[in-house]
Motif scaffolding. Structure first.
Motif, PDB file in Angstrom:
ATOM      1  N   LYS A 146       6.791 -33.242  75.888  1.00  0.00           N
ATOM      2  CA  LYS A 146       5.582 -33.020  76.578  1.00  0.00           C
ATOM      3  C   LYS A 146       5.755 -32.297  77.940  1.00  0.00           C
ATOM      4  N   LYS A 147       6.928 -32.785  78.552  1.00  0.00           N
ATOM      5  CA  LYS A 147       7.346 -31.953  79.707  1.00  0.00           C
ATOM      6  C   LYS A 147       7.879 -30.566  79.556  1.00  0.00           C
ATOM      7  N   ARG A 148       8.932 -30.736  78.241  1.00  0.00           N
ATOM      8  CA  ARG A 148       9.592 -29.380  78.033  1.00  0.00           C
ATOM      9  C   ARG A 148       8.568 -28.382  77.654  1.00  0.00           C
ATOM     10  N   LYS A 149       7.623 -28.621  76.982  1.00  0.00           N
ATOM     11  CA  LYS A 149       6.461 -27.761  76.855  1.00  0.00           C
ATOM     12  C   LYS A 149       5.636 -27.256  77.981  1.00  0.00           C
ATOM     13  N   ALA A 150       5.321 -28.091  78.902  1.00  0.00           N
ATOM     14  CA  ALA A 150       4.785 -27.622  80.070  1.00  0.00           C
ATOM     15  C   ALA A 150       5.652 -26.646  80.896  1.00  0.00           C
ATOM     16  N   VAL A 151       7.050 -27.047  81.090  1.00  0.00           N
ATOM     17  CA  VAL A 151       8.029 -26.025  81.715  1.00  0.00           C
ATOM     18  C   VAL A 151       7.977 -24.816  81.038  1.00  0.00           C
ATOM     19  N   ALA A 152       8.092 -24.908  79.698  1.00  0.00           N
ATOM     20  CA  ALA A 152       8.239 -23.583  78.906  1.00  0.00           C
ATOM     21  C   ALA A 152       6.892 -22.723  79.070  1.00  0.00           C
ATOM     22  N   LYS A 153       5.752 -23.487  79.431  1.00  0.00           N
ATOM     23  CA  LYS A 153       4.423 -22.451  79.601  1.00  0.00           C
ATOM     24  C   LYS A 153       4.457 -22.123  80.930  1.00  0.00           C
ATOM     25  N   ALA A 154       5.067 -22.706  81.941  1.00  0.00           N
ATOM     26  CA  ALA A 154       4.949 -22.445  83.353  1.00  0.00           C
ATOM     27  C   ALA A 154       6.030 -21.188  83.423  1.00  0.00           C
ATOM     28  N   CYS A 155       7.182 -21.379  82.696  1.00  0.00           N
ATOM     29  CA  CYS A 155       7.926 -20.257  82.559  1.00  0.00           C
ATOM     30  C   CYS A 155       7.420 -18.785  81.956  1.00  0.00           C
ATOM     31  N   ALA A 156       6.747 -19.022  80.783  1.00  0.00           N
ATOM     32  CA  ALA A 156       6.051 -18.130  80.433  1.00  0.00           C
ATOM     33  C   ALA A 156       4.965 -17.388  81.079  1.00  0.00           C
ATOM     34  N   LEU A 162       7.635 -26.339  89.157  1.00  0.00           N
ATOM     35  CA  LEU A 162       8.346 -27.154  88.001  1.00  0.00           C
ATOM     36  C   LEU A 162       8.617 -28.395  88.469  1.00  0.00           C
ATOM     37  N   LEU A 163       8.741 -28.844  89.802  1.00  0.00           N
ATOM     38  CA  LEU A 163       9.192 -30.114  90.278  1.00  0.00           C
ATOM     39  C   LEU A 163       7.798 -30.944  90.125  1.00  0.00           C
ATOM     40  N   GLY A 164       6.621 -30.341  90.033  1.00  0.00           N
ATOM     41  CA  GLY A 164       5.549 -31.079  89.600  1.00  0.00           C
ATOM     42  C   GLY A 164       5.555 -31.447  88.236  1.00  0.00           C
ATOM     43  N   ILE A 165       6.359 -30.834  87.448  1.00  0.00           N
ATOM     44  CA  ILE A 165       6.382 -31.366  86.072  1.00  0.00           C
ATOM     45  C   ILE A 165       7.505 -32.354  85.820  1.00  0.00           C
ATOM     46  N   ILE A 166       8.463 -32.070  86.102  1.00  0.00           N
ATOM     47  CA  ILE A 166       9.991 -32.269  85.756  1.00  0.00           C
ATOM     48  C   ILE A 166      10.020 -33.900  86.481  1.00  0.00           C
ATOM     49  N   ASN A 167      11.103 -34.568  85.911  1.00  0.00           N
ATOM     50  CA  ASN A 167      11.793 -35.708  86.714  1.00  0.00           C
ATOM     51  C   ASN A 167      13.123 -35.353  86.899  1.00  0.00           C
ATOM     52  N   PRO A 168      13.320 -35.015  88.173  1.00  0.00           N
ATOM     53  CA  PRO A 168      14.728 -34.673  88.641  1.00  0.00           C
ATOM     54  C   PRO A 168      15.663 -35.421  88.457  1.00  0.00           C
ATOM     55  N   ASP A 169      15.577 -36.872  88.139  1.00  0.00           N
ATOM     56  CA  ASP A 169      16.539 -37.590  87.788  1.00  0.00           C
ATOM     57  C   ASP A 169      17.070 -37.468  86.510  1.00  0.00           C
ATOM     58  N   HIS A 170      16.180 -37.042  85.696  1.00  0.00           N
ATOM     59  CA  HIS A 170      16.427 -36.956  84.240  1.00  0.00           C
ATOM     60  C   HIS A 170      16.627 -35.481  83.526  1.00  0.00           C
ATOM     61  N   ASP A 171      15.691 -34.541  84.077  1.00  0.00           N
ATOM     62  CA  ASP A 171      15.678 -33.279  83.666  1.00  0.00           C
ATOM     63  C   ASP A 171      16.463 -32.123  84.649  1.00  0.00           C
ATOM     64  N   THR A 172      16.791 -31.262  84.072  1.00  0.00           N
ATOM     65  CA  THR A 172      17.572 -30.063  84.524  1.00  0.00           C
ATOM     66  C   THR A 172      17.020 -28.639  84.400  1.00  0.00           C
ATOM     67  N   VAL A 173      16.481 -27.836  85.551  1.00  0.00           N
ATOM     68  CA  VAL A 173      16.097 -26.792  85.444  1.00  0.00           C
ATOM     69  C   VAL A 173      17.005 -25.721  86.209  1.00  0.00           C
ATOM     70  N   ARG A 174      17.714 -24.590  85.695  1.00  0.00           N
ATOM     71  CA  ARG A 174      18.586 -23.989  86.614  1.00  0.00           C
ATOM     72  C   ARG A 174      17.911 -22.281  86.759  1.00  0.00           C
ATOM     73  N   LEU A 175      18.157 -21.963  88.005  1.00  0.00           N
ATOM     74  CA  LEU A 175      17.806 -20.596  87.939  1.00  0.00           C
ATOM     75  C   LEU A 175      18.971 -19.772  88.312  1.00  0.00           C
ATOM     76  N   TYR A 176      19.546 -18.784  87.711  1.00  0.00           N
ATOM     77  CA  TYR A 176      20.466 -17.969  87.905  1.00  0.00           C
ATOM     78  C   TYR A 176      20.190 -16.359  88.189  1.00  0.00           C
TER      79      TYR A 176
END
Length: 78
Positions: free
Chosen positions: A13-23, A50-64
């Motif tokens: 569910k979180k992965r889908k929400a992050v993908a939607k935000a990225c899109a 993104l911080l409103g979607i993910i759990n920073p203790d378990h999830d990782t999002v990287r911006l390069y």
């Protein structure tokens, strides 16, 4: 500036929400990888979203950040 955004999120569910935000900000180049064009002032807005979607203790999002001038050197196989 162009950013490559890659994420590793186990919760579907979180992965889908992050993908939607990225899109909403850019376009998908692989399943968990997006390319997004934004100036530095928008990076903070995007990160907060993104911080409103993910759990920073378990999830990782990287911006390069990438230099757009190097786009001509990108190699795509497949």
């Amino acid at each position: 500036m162009k950013y490559v955004v890659a994420f590793d999120i186990s919760n579907g569910k979180k992965r889908k929400a992050v993908a939607k935000a990225c899109a909403e900000w850019g376009f998908r180049v692989q399943r968990s990888v997006f390319e997004i064009f934004m100036d530095s002032s928008k990076v903070e807005d995007f990160s907060e979203q993104l911080l409103g979607i993910i759990n920073p203790d378990h999830d990782t999002v990287r911006l390069y950040p990438l230099n757009i001038d190097n786009d001509q050197n990108i190699v795509i196989i497949g």
